[in-house]
Design an enzyme around this catalytic site. Sequence first.
Site, short mmCIF file in Angstrom:
data_model
loop_
_atom_site.label_atom_id
_atom_site.label_comp_id
_atom_site.label_asym_id
_atom_site.label_seq_id
_atom_site.Cartn_x
_atom_site.Cartn_y
_atom_site.Cartn_z
N ASP A 22 72.31 58.24 24.56
CA ASP A 22 73.50 58.80 23.92
C ASP A 22 73.40 60.31 23.77
OD1 ASP A 22 75.11 56.62 23.58
OD2 ASP A 22 74.58 56.26 21.49
N TYR A 76 60.82 53.27 23.17
CA TYR A 76 61.55 54.26 22.37
C TYR A 76 60.76 54.58 21.11
CZ TYR A 76 65.92 53.99 25.06
OH TYR A 76 66.88 54.08 26.04
#
Length: 291
Positions: free
Chosen positions: A61, A128
């Site tokens: 994003d 992540y």
Amino acid sequence: MVRYLLQFQYLGTHFRGVPRVPPVERAAGYSGVEDALSDAFSCLNYKLAEPPNIHVSSRTDSGVHALCNTAHADLIYGEDQEQLDPDAIVHAINRNITQMGRSDIRLMNCRPVPPTFNSRHQALGRTYLYRVVSGCYHSRLPIAEFDRSWGVMERLDIEAMQEAAKHFLGTHDFTTFRNKSPDTWTKDPIKTMKAVEVRRASCFLKEHDPFCRDLEVLELIFKSRSFLYRQVRRMTGLLVAIGRGKLEPKEVCTLLAARKITAFPKNAQVAPAHGLYLCNIEYNEKDLVYD
């Protein structure tokens, strides 16, 4: 034609995500990561019969950072043009990025791979990292942490967060932890979490920055083959809400069982993008061997 695996880093603060942005947004000065990579590779056009197609493996994003994202790119060399050495490609691309006036993206590695290799579909796993700074409003974060982590004023209960993280491990339906997107109902919500960890860390430049000494940093690690849209940020938001004492660790099981986007609790927020990092993408070495 030679296909290359690219490994690159970026700070996502000024990128509008990974995909190319529409021309009207480019004209206004905005860009996606793919735009920046394509612009950077233009310095090789004198060697190529046509501009390369660059396919990024993992879409992050706007505001999300990457310590290692990957892509595959096809370089079609012009007639009588020799194949470039991978190190020469890395040097040329990074030099061009600097000349473009960018300091927020860098090509770290480049290697030839088989012509059928696909950086997205052949990924075995993704890792992540989410950084949370406890004990500080976001607006008061030291400069090395600002837009690199999420500042929360409360001191978080790390033991409760660690207990809650264990409930995410294994294979579950993560519908409650997905955000609505155009492809919401085409993506399989069943995901297998190989690791969900909460551990103590330290601020960047802690030994030298006097404003870091009273802050507590937590790192949240998530490993899976793939993730749903904003899944990690919703999981992080829930774990922070548990650390704040707003929810109990066992409620993770209830939310997983609910399998509804609307079941995500109102007293937990989706973690902001700026604390999230794509750390690593794993491949089978055999898939990368170039003959």
